[in-house]
Design a protein around this motif. Structure first.
Motif, PDB file in Angstrom:
ATOM      1  N   ILE A 287      18.890  32.776 -25.239  1.00 15.37           N
ATOM      2  CA  ILE A 287      18.109  33.845 -25.875  1.00 15.37           C
ATOM      3  C   ILE A 287      17.363  33.247 -27.059  1.00 15.37           C
ATOM      4  CG2 ILE A 287      18.175  36.029 -27.148  1.00 15.37           C
ATOM      5  CD1 ILE A 287      20.787  36.700 -25.706  1.00 15.37           C
ATOM      6  N   SER A 288      16.071  33.539 -27.164  1.00  9.29           N
ATOM      7  CA  SER A 288      15.331  33.183 -28.381  1.00  9.29           C
ATOM      8  C   SER A 288      15.055  34.467 -29.159  1.00  9.29           C
ATOM      9  CB  SER A 288      14.013  32.475 -28.042  1.00  9.29           C
ATOM     10  OG  SER A 288      13.131  33.326 -27.330  1.00  9.29           O
ATOM     11  N   VAL A 289      15.241  34.401 -30.458  1.00  8.03           N
ATOM     12  CA  VAL A 289      15.007  35.551 -31.338  1.00  8.03           C
ATOM     13  C   VAL A 289      13.977  35.152 -32.383  1.00  8.03           C
ATOM     14  CG1 VAL A 289      16.011  37.081 -33.068  1.00  8.03           C
ATOM     15  CG2 VAL A 289      17.306  36.527 -31.007  1.00  8.03           C
ATOM     16  N   CYS A 290      12.854  35.868 -32.407  1.00  9.22           N
ATOM     17  CA  CYS A 290      11.804  35.561 -33.377  1.00  9.22           C
ATOM     18  C   CYS A 290      12.054  36.322 -34.673  1.00  9.22           C
ATOM     19  CB  CYS A 290      10.447  35.927 -32.802  1.00  9.22           C
ATOM     20  SG  CYS A 290       9.085  35.356 -33.840  1.00  9.22           S
ATOM     21  N   LEU A 291      11.949  35.617 -35.776  1.00 11.33           N
ATOM     22  CA  LEU A 291      12.178  36.211 -37.094  1.00 11.33           C
ATOM     23  C   LEU A 291      10.881  36.581 -37.806  1.00 11.33           C
ATOM     24  CD1 LEU A 291      14.855  33.580 -38.130  1.00 11.33           C
ATOM     25  CD2 LEU A 291      15.316  35.948 -37.461  1.00 11.33           C
ATOM     26  N   SER A 292       9.747  36.098 -37.294  1.00 13.75           N
ATOM     27  CA  SER A 292       8.477  36.240 -38.015  1.00 13.75           C
ATOM     28  C   SER A 292       7.585  37.345 -37.471  1.00 13.75           C
ATOM     29  CB  SER A 292       7.714  34.905 -37.971  1.00 13.75           C
ATOM     30  OG  SER A 292       7.374  34.562 -36.637  1.00 13.75           O
ATOM     31  N   LYS A 293       8.142  38.228 -36.632  1.00 12.59           N
ATOM     32  CA  LYS A 293       7.357  39.374 -36.160  1.00 12.59           C
ATOM     33  C   LYS A 293       7.872  40.627 -36.879  1.00 12.59           C
ATOM     34  CE  LYS A 293       5.832  37.381 -31.801  1.00 12.59           C
ATOM     35  NZ  LYS A 293       6.475  36.051 -31.832  1.00 12.59           N
ATOM     36  N   GLY A 294       8.501  41.528 -36.154  1.00  9.84           N
ATOM     37  CA  GLY A 294       8.918  42.777 -36.769  1.00  9.84           C
ATOM     38  C   GLY A 294       9.873  42.617 -37.938  1.00  9.84           C
ATOM     39  N   LEU A 295      10.633  41.529 -37.949  1.00 13.14           N
ATOM     40  CA  LEU A 295      11.596  41.334 -39.040  1.00 13.14           C
ATOM     41  C   LEU A 295      10.948  40.832 -40.321  1.00 13.14           C
ATOM     42  CD1 LEU A 295      14.691  39.890 -37.150  1.00 13.14           C
ATOM     43  CD2 LEU A 295      14.166  42.248 -37.758  1.00 13.14           C
ATOM     44  N   GLY A 296       9.733  40.316 -40.228  1.00 10.05           N
ATOM     45  CA  GLY A 296       8.965  40.042 -41.437  1.00 10.05           C
ATOM     46  C   GLY A 296       9.200  38.723 -42.125  1.00 10.05           C
ATOM     47  N   ALA A 297       9.928  37.794 -41.517  1.00  8.70           N
ATOM     48  CA  ALA A 297      10.079  36.464 -42.117  1.00  8.70           C
ATOM     49  C   ALA A 297       8.770  35.694 -41.945  1.00  8.70           C
ATOM     50  CB  ALA A 297      11.235  35.712 -41.475  1.00  8.70           C
ATOM     51  N   PRO A 298       8.504  34.710 -42.813  1.00 12.65           N
ATOM     52  CA  PRO A 298       7.223  33.997 -42.724  1.00 12.65           C
ATOM     53  C   PRO A 298       7.124  33.057 -41.531  1.00 12.65           C
ATOM     54  CG  PRO A 298       8.554  33.068 -44.487  1.00 12.65           C
ATOM     55  CD  PRO A 298       9.264  34.309 -44.023  1.00 12.65           C
ATOM     56  N   VAL A 299       8.250  32.567 -41.022  1.00  9.92           N
ATOM     57  CA  VAL A 299       8.208  31.586 -39.934  1.00  9.92           C
ATOM     58  C   VAL A 299       9.602  31.455 -39.331  1.00  9.92           C
ATOM     59  CG1 VAL A 299       8.709  29.597 -41.429  1.00  9.92           C
ATOM     60  CG2 VAL A 299       7.424  29.244 -39.332  1.00  9.92           C
ATOM     61  N   GLY A 300       9.672  31.078 -38.065  1.00 12.80           N
ATOM     62  CA  GLY A 300      10.952  30.683 -37.493  1.00 12.80           C
ATOM     63  C   GLY A 300      11.504  31.563 -36.393  1.00 12.80           C
ATOM     64  N   SER A 301      12.215  30.913 -35.468  1.00 10.64           N
ATOM     65  CA  SER A 301      12.954  31.564 -34.391  1.00 10.64           C
ATOM     66  C   SER A 301      14.263  30.826 -34.200  1.00 10.64           C
ATOM     67  CB  SER A 301      12.165  31.527 -33.076  1.00 10.64           C
ATOM     68  OG  SER A 301      11.074  32.398 -33.105  1.00 10.64           O
TER      69      SER A 301
ATOM     70  N   LEU B 218      17.619  35.121 -42.798  1.00  8.65           N
ATOM     71  CA  LEU B 218      18.867  35.805 -43.136  1.00  8.65           C
ATOM     72  C   LEU B 218      18.589  37.110 -43.874  1.00  8.65           C
ATOM     73  CD1 LEU B 218      21.057  32.774 -44.251  1.00  8.65           C
ATOM     74  CD2 LEU B 218      21.642  34.386 -42.411  1.00  8.65           C
ATOM     75  N   TYR B 219      17.666  37.055 -44.819  1.00 11.36           N
ATOM     76  CA  TYR B 219      17.312  38.264 -45.561  1.00 11.36           C
ATOM     77  C   TYR B 219      16.758  39.326 -44.614  1.00 11.36           C
ATOM     78  CZ  TYR B 219      15.348  41.326 -49.115  1.00 11.36           C
ATOM     79  OH  TYR B 219      15.055  42.427 -49.901  1.00 11.36           O
ATOM     80  N   ALA B 220      15.901  38.890 -43.682  1.00 10.99           N
ATOM     81  CA  ALA B 220      15.308  39.823 -42.726  1.00 10.99           C
ATOM     82  C   ALA B 220      16.379  40.491 -41.871  1.00 10.99           C
ATOM     83  CB  ALA B 220      14.303  39.089 -41.847  1.00 10.99           C
ATOM     84  N   LEU B 221      17.346  39.727 -41.411  1.00  9.00           N
ATOM     85  CA  LEU B 221      18.421  40.289 -40.589  1.00  9.00           C
ATOM     86  C   LEU B 221      19.263  41.282 -41.372  1.00  9.00           C
ATOM     87  CD1 LEU B 221      19.553  37.050 -38.733  1.00  9.00           C
ATOM     88  CD2 LEU B 221      18.446  39.042 -37.682  1.00  9.00           C
ATOM     89  N   ASN B 222      19.424  41.038 -42.661  1.00  7.87           N
ATOM     90  CA  ASN B 222      20.260  41.901 -43.497  1.00  7.87           C
ATOM     91  C   ASN B 222      19.524  43.143 -44.007  1.00  7.87           C
ATOM     92  OD1 ASN B 222      22.535  40.239 -43.292  1.00  7.87           O
ATOM     93  ND2 ASN B 222      21.879  38.956 -45.006  1.00  7.87           N
ATOM     94  N   HIS B 223      18.187  43.094 -44.059  1.00 14.50           N
ATOM     95  CA  HIS B 223      17.459  44.179 -44.713  1.00 14.50           C
ATOM     96  C   HIS B 223      16.353  44.828 -43.872  1.00 14.50           C
ATOM     97  CE1 HIS B 223      19.155  41.851 -48.119  1.00 14.50           C
ATOM     98  NE2 HIS B 223      19.258  43.036 -48.693  1.00 14.50           N
ATOM     99  N   HIS B 224      15.900  44.195 -42.800  1.00 12.28           N
ATOM    100  CA  HIS B 224      14.709  44.687 -42.126  1.00 12.28           C
ATOM    101  C   HIS B 224      14.928  45.188 -40.704  1.00 12.28           C
ATOM    102  CE1 HIS B 224      11.925  42.137 -44.963  1.00 12.28           C
ATOM    103  NE2 HIS B 224      12.485  43.188 -45.571  1.00 12.28           N
ATOM    104  N   VAL B 225      16.159  45.219 -40.244  1.00  9.48           N
ATOM    105  CA  VAL B 225      16.400  45.673 -38.870  1.00  9.48           C
ATOM    106  C   VAL B 225      16.340  47.193 -38.784  1.00  9.48           C
ATOM    107  CG1 VAL B 225      18.058  45.760 -36.978  1.00  9.48           C
ATOM    108  CG2 VAL B 225      17.709  43.614 -38.229  1.00  9.48           C
ATOM    109  N   GLU B 226      17.073  47.876 -39.639  1.00  8.02           N
ATOM    110  CA  GLU B 226      17.118  49.342 -39.577  1.00  8.02           C
ATOM    111  C   GLU B 226      15.741  49.966 -39.784  1.00  8.02           C
ATOM    112  OE1 GLU B 226      19.406  51.749 -38.855  1.00  8.02           O
ATOM    113  OE2 GLU B 226      20.535  50.049 -38.049  1.00  8.02           O
TER     114      GLU B 226
ATOM    115  N   HIS C 214       3.938  47.356 -38.641  1.00 11.70           N
ATOM    116  CA  HIS C 214       4.894  46.406 -39.211  1.00 11.70           C
ATOM    117  C   HIS C 214       5.259  46.830 -40.630  1.00 11.70           C
ATOM    118  CE1 HIS C 214       1.348  44.796 -41.297  1.00 11.70           C
ATOM    119  NE2 HIS C 214       0.747  44.753 -40.112  1.00 11.70           N
ATOM    120  N   LEU C 215       6.066  46.022 -41.291  1.00 10.17           N
ATOM    121  CA  LEU C 215       6.627  46.450 -42.583  1.00 10.17           C
ATOM    122  C   LEU C 215       5.610  46.506 -43.712  1.00 10.17           C
ATOM    123  CD1 LEU C 215       7.200  43.823 -44.651  1.00 10.17           C
ATOM    124  CD2 LEU C 215       8.997  43.398 -43.003  1.00 10.17           C
ATOM    125  N   ASP C 216       4.431  45.903 -43.532  1.00 14.91           N
ATOM    126  CA  ASP C 216       3.389  45.986 -44.554  1.00 14.91           C
ATOM    127  C   ASP C 216       2.473  47.194 -44.363  1.00 14.91           C
ATOM    128  OD1 ASP C 216       4.407  43.721 -45.657  1.00 14.91           O
ATOM    129  OD2 ASP C 216       2.740  42.400 -45.148  1.00 14.91           O
TER     130      ASP C 216
END
Length: 339
Positions: A194-208, A242-250, A320-322
């Protein structure tokens, strides 16, 4: 007012995310010494019930590594004709893995076991060896359509029966989980990777993050190195994840609500031919044949709203979050005046 609806990749780090990035404890990740990267990989792997994870610079790289690690040259990969791994990853399956692709036409990008089974090649020297099925959740070209666990389970059982690997391009997996109310660990038992992208809906600047078995991730780490994806003090980026997973999922529910509001506004407009069902944060709609899409985009941008052309006569908006409620109201009002 500027409202950027081109993609959920355009978000900027929030103040809290920036603070977490600056406070990150880092090391050399190629030497496996960056504790923040390790924390991110372990958090997601545990969340999805998988053995190990690998932080990658992009979703494209994570997907291409997964395909390379689970195929051999002259194998064949089954995916939907609209899938990101086929359409938007630069021909990477052919270049990186020397594999062919069997393209199927699913329901807004979603495949089924019944659709897949007839296209699995027999073990015959005349055919490429089918070895991997790739699903995408949510489906970008499907207007944010998503699979549920009930949709995926028959495909999982088929893959086991035919001795095939199953990979999930989870570019927007948390959008799907939010709507379906499925548990991440249920995905871990169904997929080899499974690949999980962090830089789309979760709002991180880069990374999966790519997840799989310990052995597969060990192989994937070598492929990442060969592709130039071995980063050094990557913990500053992992901290954003990590911040995105803790604060941006809900809060993804807000994006989905905003998308539905725009979708409902579009359905009332005389110059709209069709609006795809709005299920998550992507809105795709088709303009009437007499409306020039480039002119429509230009008119929207002149009023501060950015959007994307998405095929013949089609336009895409992504929330998105912005994007704030005021921006959604503004966009709905402008749509009534733009033509």
């Amino acid at each position: 007012m500027i409202v950027d609806l081109r993609s959920d990749t355009v978000t900027k780090p929030t103040p809290g995310m920036l603070e977490a990035m600056f406070a990150a404890k880092v090391g050399d990740d190629v030497l496996e010494e960056d504790e923040t990267v390790c924390e991110l990989e372990e958090k997601l792997s545990e969340m999805f019930g998988m053995q190990a994870g690998l932080f990658c610079p992009s979703g494209t790289m994570a997907n291409q590594i997964a395909i390379k690690a689970q195929t051999q040259p002259m194998d064949e990969v089954i995916c939907d004709e609209s899938s990101h791994v086929y359409r938007y990853e630069g021909g990477g399956i052919a270049f990186n893995s020397a594999a062919s692709v069997k393209l199927l036409r699913g329901d807004r990008g979603r495949l089924s076991a019944e659709l897949i089974e007839p296209h699995i090649n027999p073990r015959d020297i005349h055919y490429s060896a089918t070895s991997l099925i790739v699903l995408e959740n949510t489906v970008n070209k499907g207007g944010g359509s998503y699979y549920t666990i009930e949709d995926i389970e028959p495909i999982y059982h088929l893959s086991r029966l035919k001795n095939l690997c199953l990979h999930l391009d989870g570019a927007r997996i948390f959008n799907a989980l939010t709507e379906a109310k499925d548990a991440p660990k249920d995905y871990g038992r169904l997929f080899n990777s499974i690949s999980v992208c962090l830089s789309k809906g979760l709002g991180a600047p880069v990374g999966s993050v790519l997840m799989g078995t310990t052995d597969m991730i060990r192989k994937a780490k070598r492929v990442r190195k060969v592709l130039g994806g071995g980063m050094r003090q990557a913990g500053y980026l992992a901290a954003a994840g990590l911040y995105a997973l803790n604060h941006h999922v809900e809060r993804l529910k807000e994006d989905h609500l905003h998308a539905r509001i725009i979708g409902q506004a579009l359905e009332t407009l005389p110059f709209i031919d069709h609006v795809m069902p709005v299920e998550t944060n992507i809105i795709i709609f088709k303009l009437n044949h007499d409306v020039n899409p480039d002119s429509f985009i230009s008119r929207m941008e002149s009023r501060g709203i950015k959007c994307s052309k998405f095929g013949h006569q089609s336009i895409r908006f992504v929330t998105h979050l912005d994007v704030t409620p005021d921006m959604i109201d503004y966009t709905a009002n402008i749509l009534k005046q733009v033509l």
